[in-house]
Design a protein around this motif. Structure first.
Motif, PDB file in Angstrom:
ATOM      1  N   LYS A  54       5.448  -4.508  -0.886  1.00  0.00           N
ATOM      2  CA  LYS A  54       6.568  -4.398   0.056  1.00  0.00           C
ATOM      3  C   LYS A  54       6.284  -3.553   1.299  1.00  0.00           C
ATOM      4  N   CYS A  55       5.264  -2.693   1.242  1.00  0.00           N
ATOM      5  CA  CYS A  55       5.001  -1.770   2.349  1.00  0.00           C
ATOM      6  C   CYS A  55       3.642  -2.071   2.979  1.00  0.00           C
ATOM      7  N   THR A  56       3.554  -1.817   4.251  1.00  0.00           N
ATOM      8  CA  THR A  56       2.285  -1.930   4.940  1.00  0.00           C
ATOM      9  C   THR A  56       1.556  -0.601   4.820  1.00  0.00           C
ATOM     10  N   LEU A  57       0.454  -0.622   4.110  1.00  0.00           N
ATOM     11  CA  LEU A  57      -0.353   0.579   3.921  1.00  0.00           C
ATOM     12  C   LEU A  57      -1.689   0.382   4.627  1.00  0.00           C
ATOM     13  N   GLY A  58      -2.265   1.464   5.127  1.00  0.00           N
ATOM     14  CA  GLY A  58      -3.554   1.357   5.802  1.00  0.00           C
ATOM     15  C   GLY A  58      -4.433   2.567   5.549  1.00  0.00           C
ATOM     16  N   LYS A  59      -5.679   2.283   5.168  1.00  0.00           N
ATOM     17  CA  LYS A  59      -6.629   3.369   4.900  1.00  0.00           C
ATOM     18  C   LYS A  59      -6.896   4.217   6.141  1.00  0.00           C
ATOM     19  N   GLU A  60      -6.706   3.638   7.297  1.00  0.00           N
ATOM     20  CA  GLU A  60      -7.028   4.339   8.537  1.00  0.00           C
ATOM     21  C   GLU A  60      -5.854   5.114   9.122  1.00  0.00           C
ATOM     22  N   ASN A  61      -4.621   4.775   8.709  1.00  0.00           N
ATOM     23  CA  ASN A  61      -3.503   5.374   9.442  1.00  0.00           C
ATOM     24  C   ASN A  61      -2.245   5.663   8.624  1.00  0.00           C
ATOM     25  N   THR A  62      -2.257   5.519   7.323  1.00  0.00           N
ATOM     26  CA  THR A  62      -1.050   5.743   6.532  1.00  0.00           C
ATOM     27  C   THR A  62      -1.148   7.057   5.762  1.00  0.00           C
ATOM     28  N   SER A  63      -0.210   7.947   6.037  1.00  0.00           N
ATOM     29  CA  SER A  63      -0.126   9.186   5.256  1.00  0.00           C
ATOM     30  C   SER A  63       1.056   9.051   4.301  1.00  0.00           C
ATOM     31  N   MET A  64       0.870   9.522   3.083  1.00  0.00           N
ATOM     32  CA  MET A  64       1.874   9.335   2.046  1.00  0.00           C
ATOM     33  C   MET A  64       2.175  10.659   1.359  1.00  0.00           C
ATOM     34  N   MET A  65       3.457  10.891   1.090  1.00  0.00           N
ATOM     35  CA  MET A  65       3.866  12.000   0.241  1.00  0.00           C
ATOM     36  C   MET A  65       4.341  11.406  -1.079  1.00  0.00           C
ATOM     37  N   ASP A  66       3.866  11.984  -2.165  1.00  0.00           N
ATOM     38  CA  ASP A  66       4.313  11.613  -3.509  1.00  0.00           C
ATOM     39  C   ASP A  66       5.173  12.773  -3.987  1.00  0.00           C
ATOM     40  N   TYR A  67       6.499  12.638  -3.816  1.00  0.00           N
ATOM     41  CA  TYR A  67       7.425  13.705  -4.170  1.00  0.00           C
ATOM     42  C   TYR A  67       7.717  13.642  -5.660  1.00  0.00           C
ATOM     43  N   ALA A  68       7.729  14.785  -6.329  1.00  0.00           N
ATOM     44  CA  ALA A  68       7.828  14.857  -7.793  1.00  0.00           C
ATOM     45  C   ALA A  68       6.623  14.127  -8.379  1.00  0.00           C
ATOM     46  N   CYS A  69       5.452  14.492  -7.883  1.00  0.00           N
ATOM     47  CA  CYS A  69       4.204  13.773  -8.147  1.00  0.00           C
ATOM     48  C   CYS A  69       3.699  13.883  -9.570  1.00  0.00           C
ATOM     49  N   GLY A  70       4.147  14.900 -10.308  1.00  0.00           N
ATOM     50  CA  GLY A  70       3.640  15.059 -11.663  1.00  0.00           C
ATOM     51  C   GLY A  70       2.131  15.176 -11.679  1.00  0.00           C
ATOM     52  N   THR A  71       1.493  14.464 -12.581  1.00  0.00           N
ATOM     53  CA  THR A  71       0.043  14.531 -12.735  1.00  0.00           C
ATOM     54  C   THR A  71      -0.712  13.709 -11.705  1.00  0.00           C
ATOM     55  N   GLY A  72       0.016  12.952 -10.890  1.00  0.00           N
ATOM     56  CA  GLY A  72      -0.628  12.185  -9.831  1.00  0.00           C
ATOM     57  C   GLY A  72      -0.907  10.735 -10.151  1.00  0.00           C
ATOM     58  N   GLN A  73      -0.272  10.200 -11.190  1.00  0.00           N
ATOM     59  CA  GLN A  73      -0.489   8.791 -11.533  1.00  0.00           C
ATOM     60  C   GLN A  73      -0.270   7.886 -10.320  1.00  0.00           C
ATOM     61  N   MET A  74       0.881   8.040  -9.662  1.00  0.00           N
ATOM     62  CA  MET A  74       1.197   7.179  -8.522  1.00  0.00           C
ATOM     63  C   MET A  74       0.237   7.447  -7.364  1.00  0.00           C
TER      64      MET A  74
END
Length: 138
Positions: free
Chosen positions: A46-66
Motif C-alpha cells: 500500500k505504501c511507496t517505499l524507497g531505499k534511497e529516500n524513505t525514512s521510517m519510524m517504528d513506534y512501539a517497535c518492541g524487538t524490531g520484528q517490523m
C-alpha cells in the motif's frame, strides 16, 4: 494490600512486562512473526517505499520484528519504545545482523523531549504502529 502491579502506573507495569518479555523470547513467538510479516507485506503493498529516500519510524517497535522486515526497503529506520529491554534487544539484533545504527536503531521514548531537537530533527516519511498491547495487570 494492593498487588505490586496495582501500585505501579500502567506505564511502569508495561515497562516491567515488556522488559521481561524481551528476555523471555518474545521475538521467537510464531504469532508475533506471522503478524509482523502480514503487516509488513500490507505496508509494502500500500505504501511507496524507497531505499534511497524513505525514512521510517517504528513506534512501539518492541524487538524490531517490523523494522527488520521493512529495513531492506527503506533508507533508514528508527524504532521507539517504552521498554529498555526491548530497545536493547532491537539494537543488539540489528547489530548481530550487520545493520549499522545509521540504518536501523531504536531509542527509548522517555529520552525524547517532543521538540525539533529529538532524533537530530529527523522527519519521517512513514510511521508504523503495528502492534501495541497493554496486558491486563489487574
Amino acid at each position: 494490600m494492593e498487588s505490586t502491579a496495582q501500585q505501579m502506573t500502567i506505564e511502569e507495569a508495561n515497562v516491567v512486562h515488556f522488559d521481561k518479555a524481551a528476555k523471555e523470547g518474545y521475538d521467537d513467538n510464531p504469532f508475533v512473526e506471522q503478524v509482523s510479516k502480514q503487516f509488513a507485506d500490507l505496508i509494502r503493498e500500500k505504501c511507496t517505499l524507497g531505499k534511497e529516500n524513505t525514512s521510517m519510524m517504528d513506534y512501539a517497535c518492541g524487538t524490531g520484528q517490523m523494522s527488520r522486515k521493512l529495513e531492506p526497503y527503506v533508507q533508514k529506520v528508527i524504532g521507539v519504545d517504552i521498554s529498555q529491554g526491548m530497545i536493547d534487544y532491537y539494537n543488539k539484533r540489528a547489530s548481530d545482523l550487520g545493520i549499522p545504527p545509521e540504518k536501523m536503531q531504536a531509542v527509548y521514548v522517555s529520552s525524547l523531549k517532543g521538540d525539533d531537537s529529538d532524533l537530530d530533527g529527523q522527519k519521517f516519511d512513514i510511521i508504523v504502529v503495528s502492534r501495541v498491547s497493554y496486558p491486563d495487570y489487574t
